[in-house]
Enzyme design. Sequence first.
Site, PDB file in Angstrom:
ATOM      1  CE1 TYR A 180       8.101   7.730  -2.013  1.00  0.00           C
ATOM      2  CE2 TYR A 180       5.762   8.126  -1.702  1.00  0.00           C
ATOM      3  CZ  TYR A 180       6.988   8.511  -2.209  1.00  0.00           C
ATOM      4  OH  TYR A 180       7.096   9.694  -2.898  1.00  0.00           O
ATOM      5  CB  ALA A 221      -0.932   0.019   1.214  1.00  0.00           C
ATOM      6  N   GLY A 222       2.136   1.105   0.341  1.00  0.00           N
ATOM      7  CA  GLY A 222       3.030   2.257   0.391  1.00  0.00           C
ATOM      8  C   GLY A 222       3.484   2.606   1.799  1.00  0.00           C
ATOM      9  N   GLY A 260       3.970  -1.684  10.394  1.00  0.00           N
ATOM     10  CA  GLY A 260       3.416  -3.026  10.397  1.00  0.00           C
ATOM     11  C   GLY A 260       3.810  -3.809   9.154  1.00  0.00           C
ATOM     12  CB  ALA A 261       4.111  -7.073   8.186  1.00  0.00           C
ATOM     13  CE  LYS A 288       7.956  -4.342   7.210  1.00  0.00           C
ATOM     14  NZ  LYS A 288       6.707  -3.829   6.622  1.00  0.00           N
ATOM     15  CD1 TRP A 317       4.201   6.270 -10.727  1.00  0.00           C
ATOM     16  CD2 TRP A 317       3.648   4.994  -8.989  1.00  0.00           C
ATOM     17  NE1 TRP A 317       4.940   5.123 -10.810  1.00  0.00           N
ATOM     18  CE2 TRP A 317       4.611   4.315  -9.764  1.00  0.00           C
ATOM     19  CE3 TRP A 317       3.143   4.379  -7.845  1.00  0.00           C
ATOM     20  CZ2 TRP A 317       5.087   3.045  -9.425  1.00  0.00           C
ATOM     21  CZ3 TRP A 317       3.613   3.126  -7.514  1.00  0.00           C
ATOM     22  CH2 TRP A 317       4.569   2.474  -8.295  1.00  0.00           C
TER      23      TRP A 317
END
Length: 225
Positions: free
Chosen positions: A18, A14-15, A118-119, A38, A207
């Site tokens: 980023y 989902a990004g 999160g993951a 992470k 984007w």
Amino acid sequence: MKKRFFVTGTNTDAGKTYVTVGLLKAAQRAGARALGLKPVAAGAEWREGVLRNDDGLRIHAANSVKLPYEQVNPVVLEEAIAPHIAASHEGRLVTASRLQGYIQGALLTPHDFALVEGAGGWRVPLNDRELLSDVAKSLHFPVILVVDMRLGCLNHAILTAEAIVADGLTIAGWIANSGQDRMPCFEENVATLSSLFLAPLLGVLPWSQDEKEAESVFDALYSTL
């Protein structure tokens, strides 16, 4: 006063990373000691004899508070599949309490701004009984929700927001992340979510943008937190 947030998304890719990296760098530009974590990542390659996850490496590199990679990404699973399945294939058990311990240990390092990424999405299983959302609940940090703006995102985003609130957490805000192929009626979909969410829209991420444009966007996002 420390600012700490949990970063989640509507789905895998989902990004989240980023956004996490962009905000960490914006915090540095603002003079803050920035720390990103992470705690669990599935999908890694062997590099010089150790497993490394690309997202974990990007977050590690973006930190101004320097920690060993093993503290930034303590649980690294080789297969790019659901974490509980990847862990099972490796004969490992990932628990919410263990992840919480790793996070709290890393957060003892002096910092001003921290992000725990999160993951996948919100309800990702860690084992047969626990979910990654259990870790977020134990931390009780406000949540930044990254919405992958594609067909189907309204349902994913609304359900995710409902789950976060049902878990007793506050949504600090949400971010609309545009894909390479901009979805039809993009603005109308953003407006729909804005009208349905109680949490504010922190920003819209296009984007394609050059580095300076991206920095400007994330500086503005950081200033709202």
